[in-house]
Design an enzyme around this catalytic site. Structure first.
Site, PDB file in Angstrom:
ATOM      1  N   HIS A 175       0.853  -1.187   0.000  1.00 45.48           N
ATOM      2  CA  HIS A 175       0.000   0.000   0.000  1.00 45.48           C
ATOM      3  C   HIS A 175       0.891   1.241   0.000  1.00 45.48           C
ATOM      4  CE1 HIS A 175      -3.134  -2.797   1.945  1.00 45.48           C
ATOM      5  NE2 HIS A 175      -3.365  -2.690   0.647  1.00 45.48           N
ATOM      6  N   GLU A 222       1.378  -4.502  11.382  1.00 44.67           N
ATOM      7  CA  GLU A 222       0.702  -3.210  11.274  1.00 44.67           C
ATOM      8  C   GLU A 222       1.435  -2.175  12.118  1.00 44.67           C
ATOM      9  OE1 GLU A 222      -1.638  -2.355   9.336  1.00 44.67           O
ATOM     10  OE2 GLU A 222      -2.843  -4.107   8.809  1.00 44.67           O
ATOM     11  N   HIS A 260       2.955  -3.354   6.964  1.00 47.01           N
ATOM     12  CA  HIS A 260       1.920  -2.375   6.604  1.00 47.01           C
ATOM     13  C   HIS A 260       1.927  -1.184   7.564  1.00 47.01           C
ATOM     14  CE1 HIS A 260      -0.751  -4.517   3.636  1.00 47.01           C
ATOM     15  NE2 HIS A 260       0.084  -5.480   3.979  1.00 47.01           N
ATOM     16  N   GLU A 293       1.377   3.793   2.830  1.00 44.55           N
ATOM     17  CA  GLU A 293       1.910   3.336   4.117  1.00 44.55           C
ATOM     18  C   GLU A 293       3.429   3.430   4.125  1.00 44.55           C
ATOM     19  OE1 GLU A 293      -1.967   0.416   4.608  1.00 44.55           O
ATOM     20  OE2 GLU A 293       0.002  -0.499   4.331  1.00 44.55           O
TER      21      GLU A 293
HETATM   22 ZN   LIG Z   1      -1.804  -1.789   4.339  1.00 46.08          ZN
END
Ligand SMILES: [Zn+2]
Length: 1107
Positions: free
Chosen positions: A786, A968, A883, A789
């Site tokens: 992504h 994350e 991420h 990010e």
């Molecule tokens: Zn992500």
């Protein structure tokens, strides 16, 4: 008392006892019916049945008094129990009985109505029950006849309010002129009978739960009436004694504006102006803060929707996808739904939508246990053997110490020295200006709403100039000034006419001199190398300009940055200056348009992802021509996420070129008065029902005429990665570290997607050493699927640097594992400044099930490579995809567990016989001990259907990788551990990347690979240092967002102003017009306290009493 100990407790026994104590205050008439039901029903039922049957005032009052006492002392559990036992019906029957007489007895009716309101409030079917009992119009009638009696009025109004929980009941009351009757009870400002007035407003508000009543209220012009009333109460209530009334009036207006006609009436009656002005005065007083939120809600609700000031909702960048015959209007194809775009982050929403979330859990045991068929034939997998050079490399160089390892060092370094920015700028500028597919250029302008003509700048102000870095003229002038060169303006003009060759030479020397003079000197960064690498990066707009921070480099600022405090929004300062200039045509840049809306305020519009019309969140742009010490306000008006850490202490980041040249090349978290909220913009073409959100913040620049960069989070470009890999490769000792960078595949735009192998070289070429090396287990790490990010890249940078370092743990990890790292799964997205998607407007982390080889090459080949490892028997022991997470604090892992998923879903599948290796918890448990930003409490290991095509789930299910994770990383900071209350900077991100590597040591035990005692000590040392981490798992991750209430459309409740407390105050209250009350009060008092409490204890089952 001991007779009714828990062991002997029965309802019959209780009743017998009740019977005895009851005779003390119940008259003879009540007794027969009570005994009749003794054997089969509970004490409460007896009481309720008696209430309906007794005819004398005294007994009825006694029963009502007992019931009220019982309910007021207990919790909702008691009321629900009473409802179950027919309490509502009994009270309604009694109401009809006593209310239907020619001269109703209010001594009984008032406590009866109070009780009915209290019980009915909790009974969802009270409206229907009241209609069946014939109590609705009766109550309305009682209200009509008692307009002069405040207590009676209030009691009737509460009951009416409660009845309106049913739409048909509300309509019935509306049809019988209920709105008019009640509206007439709301007077101008007064200090008398406030509870009755409030009850009237609330009852009116409750009636507005139906469309018919709203229409009727609007057509009778009650909206202007309420606005007038609000103004009156607001202006006269100087002592703030009627805040609850004012609040109720606002809530009533909120309901009344549920229809289009209502909102139009509100607008045409000057509602916005009135509420804006009153809200301003409310802001000045702490007491009145509760009025601000409903006021703002009302204004925002009624403001007409404004289309975004852009010509198209589509991204300014479009890309012709392979296999597409010609340009297709991508807006025709349905975009991925916005909830899917948020899907990754919705992982934390299961508390809010528990039911939905549990429905999403995978409960099909076959899907959890059995891998699906491979998505491609085996023959295709052999091509990936080249990505395991360590398995075939013969390490001949180990015998010839003089020879530098050819395969493990850079293939060619000649291009590193060349600064290649020689794209034909004149040509590209010209073609862009006329380009139609690239609409961004015509929109890249500053237009003006409030300041006609003054702020119009030509786009060519930025683009027709070329400069040393291709940065804006402001920067060039400034750099020249800093270098003591004469007459910058002249030089500028001259330079534009210079031929490319001379210009290039000039640039080259100026970079040299700039570096000579100011020397960036940032570890693992080389500005010239960056230029060289960036010149090869292929972007859709064909960027020829570098952002200064990417070129010059960034050092984390000394010390930590606390999260931003939030203050009320007040700003005003007069100062004269020109408009700011904006620019974003560089790698990872994203800003589509800037609109000056006030002298020092700009609305900023972000560019949607390529070939798409959504996913706006990431921004990165240059701003110049500022004056120092002036607060500039920036409103990013087309964000898409419904909430953001910007509401909880996160700040955007700023990089100042002047500061950098003075030796402080830092990205700094900055900005004040930050707020993230829903706005009233809508898409320009209005095709989608999109809601936009505004991120607003104020920046006060330190220097005038500086060039600054603002970003959502610390930028990390593709060119930065490529330069960084080159530096890393040069930094390792090729005799010890096997570092090999290869190209996994080419992206859609033709950039190479690197794959890196890191492991230890064998000690010698002896068979034993080579064998040890070739049998090391694999660990596969990926990141930045992504593009928005960027924190994921900084964490990956930490991992890469650590794995290449001389650290003892790093050395052991290299000896224990072969690392395969794909540090950027979405290079094209990163380069072109998208937030979520690749060039085909697809979220690549939803393509893992069946990745398209043409459209999602990086995912297709990463998966292919994993398949390959699988078939050669080298399935990785750990897979982790890095991420960023914009809605939660701390760092945490998502993993996969069959058992936890089945347990959480409440599935009927028997998990007893199900064997599951609990090893998936080892790494998160270790990280919780050793990584300061990590929080185990935020981890989960559930397999959701909506995530079935993510890297984590596919690698776990299809490749059988037990430890398959999504890491994350917060954009904001931590609410636990040693960094509690601090923002996470690049240093902390990199530290996390290093700690992740540390945690991998915990896996070596399982694989029976050499495990040195020294290393355990190393880890334990960290453990001791960090063991004071707080572990409060009950601490809420976030306080509810203040704005969230508004999104749901309901009126915020006023503390301590609910129906029950209003009724209680009415009961204690003695009005002149209700003299009977004192007599009744006397009656109540005559029942001894002890008698009542002993009954109370026996009427309810113990479990309800406990609650
Ligand atoms: Zn992500």
């Amino acid at each position: 008392m001991s007779v009714y100990g828990q062991n002997h407790f029965t309802w019959n026994g209780t009743l017998r006892d009740l019977h005895g104590s009851y005779t003390g205050f119940c008259t003879g008439r009540g007794r027969p019916s009570m005994t009749a039901t003794l054997s089969s029903s509970s004490g409460l039922e007896v009481l309720l049945s008696t209430l309906q049957n007794v005819g004398d005032v005294e007994s009825t009052l006694n029963i009502l008094s007992v019931l009220d006492e019982l309910l007021s002392a207990g919790t909702d559990g008691r009321i629900h129990y009473m409802i179950k036992k027919g309490g509502s019906e009994a009270l309604l029957t009694a109401l009809v009985k006593y209310g239907h007489t020619f001269s109703p007895n209010y001594t009984i009716l008032i406590p009866l109505l109070h009780l009915l309101a209290k019980v009915g409030h909790k009974d969802r079917r009270i409206g229907m029950k009241a209609e069946e009992a014939g109590a609705v119009l009766l109550t309305l009638n009682l209200l009509k006849h008692n307009g002069q009696h405040a207590r009676r009025t209030a009691a009737c109004l509460w009951v009416i309010q409660v009845f309106c929980s049913s739409v048909s009941t509300a309509n019935l009351i509306g049809e019988n002129h209920g709105l008019d009757v009640i509206y007439r009870l709301i007077p101008q400002y007064t200090t008398k009978h406030l509870h009755a007035i409030k009850a009237a407003i609330n009852a009116f508000s409750a009636l507005l739960c139906t469309k018919a009543n709203v229409c009727s209220a609007v057509s009778k012009e009650y909206i202007s009436g309420f606005l007038w009333l609000y103004e009156d109460w607001h202006s006269k209530d100087n002592q703030d004694v009627a805040i609850a009334i004012r609040h109720a009036l606002l809530c009533c207006l909120l309901k009344a504006t549920d229809s289009t006609a209502g909102r139009q009436a509100f607008l045409s009656q000057g509602g916005i102006r009135l509420l804006y002005q009153t809200a301003q005065t409310c802001l000045l007083s702490k007491n009145l803060e509760c009025l601000v939120e409903p006021s703002v809600q009302l204004m925002r609700k009624c403001l007409p929707r404004i289309p975004l000031p852009v010509t198209s909702d589509q991204s300014a960048y479009s890309f012709l996808l392979p296999g597409t015959p010609a340009f297709t209007d991508v807006s025709e194809t349905p975009d991925e739904s916005s909830d899917e775009s948020d899907a990754e982050e919705a992982e934390d929403n299961h508390e809010a939508n528990n039911r939905d979330y549990d429905d999403d859990l995978e409960t099909d045991l076959n899907k959890l246990r059995l891998p699906p068929d491979p998505d491609r034939p085996k023959e295709l997998l052999t091509q990936y053997s080249c990505f395991c050079p360590e398995l075939s490399h013969d390490f001949q160089e180990l015998d010839l110490s003089s020879e530098t390892g050819d395969s493990s060092t850079a293939s060619s370094s000649s291009d590193d020295e060349v600064v290649l920015l020689n794209k034909d700028r004149t040509k590209t500028t010209a073609s862009r200006d006329s380009s139609t597919s690239d609409g961004s250029y015509s929109e890249m302008e500053i237009s003006s709403r409030d300041m006609p003509a003054a702020a119009h700048l030509e786009a060519c102000d930025f683009h027709s100039h070329s400069s040393i870095l291709g940065t804006s003229p402001g920067f060039r002038t400034m750099v020249r000034g800093a270098m003591g060169e004469a007459s910058p303006c002249q030089r500028e003009d001259e330079q534009d006419n210079e031929e490319d060759g001379t210009e290039e030479f000039y640039h080259h020397t100026i970079i040299d001199r700039l570096l000579e003079r100011h020397g960036a000197g940032i570890p693992h960064h080389d500005p010239k190398l960056y230029c060289a690498v960036a010149s090869k990066t292929k972007s859709i707009p064909d960027f020829s300009i570098l952002a200064f921070p990417d070129f010059w480099g960034h050092l984390p600022p000394p010390g930590h940055q606390p999260m931003a405090p939030r203050k009320p929004n007040i700003q005003s300062l007069q100062c004269h200056s020109d408009s700011l200039r904006f620019f974003s045509k560089f790698e990872s840049g994203n800003l589509r348009k800037a609109v000056q809306v006030r002298r020092y305020e700009y609305d900023l519009i972000l560019n949607p992802d390529v070939n798409s019309s959504q996913h706006t969140q990431w921004f990165y742009f240059e701003v110049s021509n500022m004056a120092a010490d002036v607060p500039y306000r920036f409103n990013v008006i087309n964000c898409e996420k419904s909430n953001s850490q910007f509401n909880y202490g996160m700040q955007p980041v700023l990089y100042s070129v002047k500061e950098a040249l003075e030796g402080r090349p830092h990205w700094i978290s900055t900005g004040t008065e930050i707020c993230y909220f829903r706005n009233n913009f809508c898409p320009a073409q209005g095709r989608r029902r999109t809601t936009f959100y505004t991120l607003t913040f104020t920046i006060t620049f330190k220097h005038s005429e500086d060039v600054c960069y603002l970003a959502y989070h610390y930028p990390y470009t593709y060119s930065a990665l490529m330069a960084h890999l080159k530096i890393l490769q040069k930094s390792v000792d090729p005799a010890k570290v096997f570092f090999k960078q290869q190209t996994l595949c080419s992206t859609l735009a033709g950039n190479s997607c690197p794959i890196v192998t890191i492991t230890a070289c064998p000690v010698s070429r002896r068979w034993k050493d080579l064998h040890q090396m070739r049998n090391r287990p694999y660990i596969v790490l990926t990141s930045r699927v992504h593009p928005g990010e960027s924190n994921a890249s900084w964490v990956m940078k930490g991992t890469l640097e650590f794995l290449c370092s001389n650290d003892l743990v790093a050395q052991s990890l290299r000896e224990a594992f072969v690392f395969k790292i794909i540090p950027m799964l979405n290079p094209d997205g990163v380069i072109n400044g998208t937030n979520r998607c690749d060039l085909n407007s697809k979220d690549l982390n939803r393509q893992w099930s069946k990745p398209d080889p043409l459209l999602s090459p990086t995912i297709y080949h990463t998966k292919g490579f994993l398949y390959y490892l699988n078939i050669i028997g080298r399935t990785p022991v750990v897979f982790c995809d890095y991420h960023g997470h914009s809605r939660k604090k701390n760092v945490f892992l998502y993993g996969c567990s069959i058992k936890e998923t089945l347990w959480q879903s409440g599935s009927a599948v028997d998990t007893v016989g199900l064997k599951e290796d609990p090893g998936y918890r080892t790494i998160p448990k270790t990280l919780d001990r050793i990584a300061p930003t990590f929080s185990f409490n935020s981890c989960n290991f559930l397999v959701e259907k909506s995530r079935s095509a993510t890297a984590r789930v596919v690698v776990w299910r299809e490749m059988g990788v037990l430890r398959s994770y999504t890491l994350e990383n917060t954009y904001n900071g931590c609410n636990q551990g040693i960094y509690k209350g601090l923002q996470t900077g690049t240093q902390e991100h990199q530290e996390m990347g290093m700690k992740f590597c540390h945690s991998l040591l915990s896996v070596t035990k399982d694989t029976r690979i050499l495990y040195s005692r020294k290393l355990i000590n190393h880890i334990d040392l960290d453990h001791n240092m960090l063991d004071h981490k707080s572990h409060n798992c009950f601490e809420d991750d976030e306080p509810p967002c203040a704005e969230e209430i508004e999104y749901s459309g309901g009126c915020p409740t006023l503390k301590g102003s609910d129906l029950d407390s209003d009724i209680d105050s009415n009961m204690a209250h003695v009005d002149d017009d209700d003299k009977e009350h004192s007599a009744q009060k006397h009656q109540q008092d005559s029942i001894s306290q002890s008698q009542q409490s002993s009954i109370k204890n026996h009427l309810f089952p113990p479990q309800t009493a406990i609650r």
